[in-house]
Scaffold this motif. Structure first.
Motif, PDB file in Angstrom:
ATOM      1  N   LEU A   1      -4.402  -4.749  -0.419  1.00  0.00           N
ATOM      2  CA  LEU A   1      -5.795  -4.787  -0.843  1.00  0.00           C
ATOM      3  C   LEU A   1      -6.479  -6.035  -0.316  1.00  0.00           C
ATOM      4  O   LEU A   1      -5.912  -7.116  -0.357  1.00  0.00           O
ATOM      5  CB  LEU A   1      -5.879  -4.817  -2.375  1.00  0.00           C
ATOM      6  CG  LEU A   1      -5.525  -3.549  -3.147  1.00  0.00           C
ATOM      7  CD1 LEU A   1      -5.477  -3.863  -4.637  1.00  0.00           C
ATOM      8  CD2 LEU A   1      -6.532  -2.450  -2.862  1.00  0.00           C
TER       9      LEU A   1
ATOM     10  N   LEU B   1     -10.628   1.657  -3.568  1.00  0.00           N
ATOM     11  CA  LEU B   1     -10.096   1.114  -2.315  1.00  0.00           C
ATOM     12  C   LEU B   1      -8.680   1.624  -2.063  1.00  0.00           C
ATOM     13  O   LEU B   1      -8.330   1.989  -0.938  1.00  0.00           O
ATOM     14  CB  LEU B   1     -10.106  -0.425  -2.361  1.00  0.00           C
ATOM     15  CG  LEU B   1     -11.508  -1.052  -2.499  1.00  0.00           C
ATOM     16  CD1 LEU B   1     -11.403  -2.545  -2.797  1.00  0.00           C
ATOM     17  CD2 LEU B   1     -12.326  -0.822  -1.230  1.00  0.00           C
TER      18      LEU B   1
ATOM     19  N   TRP C   1      -8.615   5.340  -1.127  1.00  0.00           N
ATOM     20  CA  TRP C   1      -9.068   5.541   0.244  1.00  0.00           C
ATOM     21  C   TRP C   1      -7.941   5.284   1.249  1.00  0.00           C
ATOM     22  O   TRP C   1      -7.845   5.919   2.294  1.00  0.00           O
ATOM     23  CB  TRP C   1     -10.268   4.624   0.500  1.00  0.00           C
ATOM     24  CG  TRP C   1     -10.685   4.542   1.915  1.00  0.00           C
ATOM     25  CD1 TRP C   1     -11.147   5.569   2.687  1.00  0.00           C
ATOM     26  CD2 TRP C   1     -10.699   3.376   2.732  1.00  0.00           C
ATOM     27  NE1 TRP C   1     -11.447   5.107   3.932  1.00  0.00           N
ATOM     28  CE2 TRP C   1     -11.182   3.776   3.995  1.00  0.00           C
ATOM     29  CE3 TRP C   1     -10.358   2.037   2.520  1.00  0.00           C
ATOM     30  CZ2 TRP C   1     -11.330   2.870   5.038  1.00  0.00           C
ATOM     31  CZ3 TRP C   1     -10.508   1.159   3.555  1.00  0.00           C
ATOM     32  CH2 TRP C   1     -10.976   1.575   4.798  1.00  0.00           C
ATOM     33  N   LYS C   2      -7.040   4.369   0.876  1.00  0.00           N
ATOM     34  CA  LYS C   2      -5.906   4.093   1.768  1.00  0.00           C
ATOM     35  C   LYS C   2      -4.796   5.111   1.608  1.00  0.00           C
ATOM     36  O   LYS C   2      -3.771   5.034   2.287  1.00  0.00           O
ATOM     37  CB  LYS C   2      -5.344   2.700   1.477  1.00  0.00           C
ATOM     38  CG  LYS C   2      -6.276   1.597   1.927  1.00  0.00           C
ATOM     39  CD  LYS C   2      -5.499   0.401   2.404  1.00  0.00           C
ATOM     40  CE  LYS C   2      -6.396  -0.552   3.161  1.00  0.00           C
ATOM     41  NZ  LYS C   2      -5.643  -1.533   3.917  1.00  0.00           N
TER      42      LYS C   2
ATOM     43  N   VAL D   1     -18.772  -0.628  -1.562  1.00  0.00           N
ATOM     44  CA  VAL D   1     -17.505   0.083  -1.552  1.00  0.00           C
ATOM     45  C   VAL D   1     -17.665   1.469  -0.921  1.00  0.00           C
ATOM     46  O   VAL D   1     -16.833   1.904  -0.127  1.00  0.00           O
ATOM     47  CB  VAL D   1     -16.926   0.199  -2.979  1.00  0.00           C
ATOM     48  CG1 VAL D   1     -15.779   1.183  -3.024  1.00  0.00           C
ATOM     49  CG2 VAL D   1     -16.447  -1.164  -3.434  1.00  0.00           C
TER      50      VAL D   1
ATOM     51  N   THR E   1     -15.609   2.429   2.373  1.00  0.00           N
ATOM     52  CA  THR E   1     -14.626   3.504   2.398  1.00  0.00           C
ATOM     53  C   THR E   1     -15.114   4.729   3.171  1.00  0.00           C
ATOM     54  O   THR E   1     -14.390   5.700   3.283  1.00  0.00           O
ATOM     55  CB  THR E   1     -14.249   3.948   0.971  1.00  0.00           C
ATOM     56  OG1 THR E   1     -15.441   4.321   0.294  1.00  0.00           O
ATOM     57  CG2 THR E   1     -13.562   2.850   0.211  1.00  0.00           C
TER      58      THR E   1
END
Ligand code: UDP
Ligand code: MG
Length: 318
Positions: A171, A184, A187-188, A224, A228
């Motif tokens: 992160l 976050l 999204w990964k 954000v 993203t």
């Protein structure tokens, strides 16, 4: 829970002098049967009360488990968490507010969920013990975020969460982005879940976040969303919008030009202003998109383009 694992607690502290001792006791009580090794990392985020003195006492009492990081001044909860993450040694990382509102006794539930194969498990404060001025905006924010991002969580910003180590290492936290950690992480490609927990009213001290929080979290949400979605392809956003505007503007101007040739004199028609504005805005948007692409090109790092869960490769060194 595999008892050989080490658990790191990351606890941000701003003026929580009266809560720290009972918190330490409660965490110790709940963790002893859960892990063979653990550490509590307290980050003193520029407290002006006796927090640091209490933390030093705890450190003197239990050096094996207590670690204290003292900031030079108040840098905010996001920075405190980031510092804690950087120091955490455990395979499992647990974040916890220092104000005793979250109950460490709920930890086994969260860990059990993590064991099911999730990477991040958040606590969901079903019966949240905070003032209405905090609960309703938060409910609205959670609904909006889950509608726009596809993350089905009820409670994004609860301080009580458990993570697999690789999540916190992956992160990039700055500003006040801690509120959107699940977005976050999702999204990964990390697997996210939540577990209902009990929540307690604040017993000591006062809340650090007032109404300015609303404005800031809205702005952060815009960032954000952008981070993203379009960060990696700015032209898709600005290029599309810009081209649309420019096209509308161009059509209008061509139409007016034709009118001018046929009828002569188009005067100060509102449409003329609209056409000019659309053209200018369109060209501006495209230019911003181009600048974005240039930045993207020059700051490109291959290892940030994706996030790998696992590799099977017999020929990998090691
Ligand atoms: N906190 C911090 N730095 C700040 C603000 C808050 O470390 O600048 C800590 C605070 O001590 C607490 C946690 O973050 O442990 C959550 O803060 P608080 O309980 O005031 O927020 P609320 O629960 O009211 O949203
Ligand atoms: Mg609180």
């Amino acid at each position: 829970m595999n008892a050989t694992r080490m658990i790191s607690f990351v606890i941000p502290v701003l003026n929580e002098q009266d809560s720290l001792e009972p918190l330490y006791e409660a965490v110790t009580r709940s963790v002893e049967s859960l892990a063979s090794a653990y550490e509590m990392i307290f980050i003193d985020d520029g407290s002006t009360d006796r927090s640091i003195a209490v933390l030093q006492e705890l450190y003197a009492r239990d050096r094996e488990h207590v670690r204290v990081i003292q900031f030079r001044r108040n840098f905010g909860k996001t920075a405190a968490l980031a510092a804690g993450f950087a120091h955490a040694r455990g395979e499992v990382v647990v974040t916890l507010d220092a104000d005793l509102q979250d109950d460490p006794a709920e930890l086994p539930k969260l860990l059990a969920k993590l064991e099911e194969g999730y990477d991040l498990v958040g606590a969901w404060r079903v019966d949240r013990q905070d003032p209405i001025s905090k609960r309703w905006p938060s409910r609205l924010a959670n609904a909006t975020v889950s509608a726009l991002t596809g993350i089905r969580l009820h409670d994004l910003n609860c301080g009580f969460k458990v993570y697999r180590r690789e999540v916190v290492q992956d992160l990039k936290l700055y500003g006040e982005l801690h509120r959107y950690i699940p977005v976050l992480a999702h999204w990964k490609g990390y697997r996210i879940a939540e577990v209902p927990v009990t929540h307690h009213p604040r017993r000591f001290g006062r809340s650090k976040y007032g109404l300015q929080r609303l404005v800031r979290s809205y702005i952060d949400f815009l960032s954000v969303l952008f981070l993203t979605t379009y960060l990696k392809r700015p032209m898709h956003l600005f290029g599309t919008l810009g081209s649309l505007f420019a096209l509308v503007g161009a059509v209008i101007m061509i139409y007016l030009a034709a009118l001018w040739v046929i009828e002569g004199g188009i005067g100060w028609r509102p449409l003329l202003f609209f056409g000019i504005t659309a053209l200018v805005v369109g060209i501006q948007l495209i230019s911003v998109g181009l600048l974005g692409e240039m930045l993207r090109h020059t700051t490109f790092r291959a290892d940030e383009e994706y996030s790998i869960r696992q590799v099977w490769d017999d020929h990998q060194g090691g």
